[in-house]
Write an enzyme that holds these catalytic residues in place. Structure first.
Site, PDB file in Angstrom:
ATOM      1  N   CYS A  63       0.887  -1.178   0.000  1.00 23.95           N
ATOM      2  CA  CYS A  63       0.000   0.000   0.000  1.00 23.95           C
ATOM      3  C   CYS A  63       0.917   1.218   0.000  1.00 23.95           C
ATOM      4  O   CYS A  63       2.054   1.118  -0.462  1.00 23.95           O
ATOM      5  CB  CYS A  63      -1.004  -0.037   1.158  1.00 23.95           C
ATOM      6  SG  CYS A  63      -0.311   0.046   2.818  1.00 23.95           S
ATOM      7  N   HIS A  72      14.248 -15.628  11.082  1.00 27.76           N
ATOM      8  CA  HIS A  72      13.971 -15.638  12.521  1.00 27.76           C
ATOM      9  C   HIS A  72      12.484 -15.693  12.862  1.00 27.76           C
ATOM     10  O   HIS A  72      12.099 -16.296  13.855  1.00 27.76           O
ATOM     11  CB  HIS A  72      14.569 -14.393  13.193  1.00 27.76           C
ATOM     12  CG  HIS A  72      16.071 -14.434  13.264  1.00 27.76           C
ATOM     13  ND1 HIS A  72      16.794 -13.544  14.024  1.00 27.76           N
ATOM     14  CD2 HIS A  72      16.986 -15.247  12.676  1.00 27.76           C
ATOM     15  CE1 HIS A  72      18.090 -13.807  13.898  1.00 27.76           C
ATOM     16  NE2 HIS A  72      18.226 -14.829  13.074  1.00 27.76           N
ATOM     17  N   HIS A 115      14.522 -19.957  17.347  1.00 27.18           N
ATOM     18  CA  HIS A 115      13.561 -19.055  16.690  1.00 27.18           C
ATOM     19  C   HIS A 115      12.176 -19.692  16.625  1.00 27.18           C
ATOM     20  O   HIS A 115      11.168 -18.995  16.714  1.00 27.18           O
ATOM     21  CB  HIS A 115      14.058 -18.679  15.295  1.00 27.18           C
ATOM     22  CG  HIS A 115      15.408 -18.042  15.327  1.00 27.18           C
ATOM     23  ND1 HIS A 115      15.620 -16.815  15.913  1.00 27.18           N
ATOM     24  CD2 HIS A 115      16.617 -18.481  14.895  1.00 27.18           C
ATOM     25  CE1 HIS A 115      16.907 -16.515  15.826  1.00 27.18           C
ATOM     26  NE2 HIS A 115      17.531 -17.511  15.215  1.00 27.18           N
TER      27      HIS A 115
HETATM   28  C1  RB5 Z   1      -3.901   5.403   1.199  1.00 27.72           C
HETATM   29  O1  RB5 Z   1      -3.929   6.780   1.015  1.00 27.72           O
HETATM   30  C2  RB5 Z   1      -2.924   5.062   2.315  1.00 27.72           C
HETATM   31  O2  RB5 Z   1      -3.488   5.386   3.551  1.00 27.72           O
HETATM   32  C3  RB5 Z   1      -2.567   3.590   2.254  1.00 27.72           C
HETATM   33  O3  RB5 Z   1      -2.014   3.298   1.013  1.00 27.72           O
HETATM   34  C4  RB5 Z   1      -1.570   3.113   3.280  1.00 27.72           C
HETATM   35  O4  RB5 Z   1      -0.413   3.871   3.282  1.00 27.72           O
HETATM   36  C5  RB5 Z   1      -2.086   2.857   4.628  1.00 27.72           C
HETATM   37  O5  RB5 Z   1      -1.409   2.375   5.536  1.00 27.72           O
END
Ligand code: RB5
Length: 154
Positions: free
Chosen positions: A66, A99, A134
């Site tokens: 993300c 680990h 581990h």
């Molecule tokens: C999206 O704008 C953003 O919040 C998402 O991609 C991410 O970074 C969230 O953790």
């Protein structure tokens, strides 16, 4: 690890596509469950899908991207059996497997570039869990998960 699930939100469409192609060229089967559109898309949806695929054995491992890697990893880690680690460099990625026996790796498309992402994924895929002491620690993490679900059942 030959079959991978990959997921992303709107901020990571290009990086996801490039990584998928990169890994397929190396012989991995890559199942894309993320969005292919740059329209706003909630990262928990992809985090959950990839996590379920890994937890159920439909995929041997997962990659989540993300903006930062944070939100999507938090979502994935809510699924029982998942150990998803956010890594912005290859050392942590390698150690997360050696680990912590991570089964999903996450990173941020707004944090690192595609070449760093490739390096992180390569180190993670080439590393092996070391077991031994581990294993004991990973077992302790998974016991917390077990305790939580038992508490929920009370
Ligand atoms: C999206 O704008 C953003 O919040 C998402 O991609 C991410 O970074 C969230 O953790």
């Amino acid at each position: 690890m030959k079959k991978l699930a990959i997921g992303n939100d709107h901020s990571a469409v290009e990086m996801k596509k490039e990584l998928k192609a990169y890994l397929e060229e190396k012989g991995y089967e890559v199942i894309n469950v993320g969005t292919d559109s740059t329209e706003s898309f909630p990262y928990p949806v992809s985090g959950y899908k990839v996590a379920k695929m890994v937890a159920s054995g439909q995929a041997d491992g997962g990659i989540l991207i993300c903006g930062t890697g944070v939100g999507i990893s938090l979502a994935a880690n809510k699924v029982k059996g998942i150990r998803c680690c956010v890594c912005s460099e290859p050392y942590s990625a390698k150690l997360s497997k050696q680990h912590n026996n991570s089964n999903i790796i996450a990173f941020g498309a707004r944090v690192i570039g595609i070449e760093m992402a490739k390096m992180i994924v390569d180190e993670w895929l080439n590393a092996e869990f070391m077991g031994g002491r581990h294993q004991t620690r990973v077992d302790m993490i998974m016991e917390i998960e077990e305790k939580q679900s038992l508490e929920g059942a009370e």
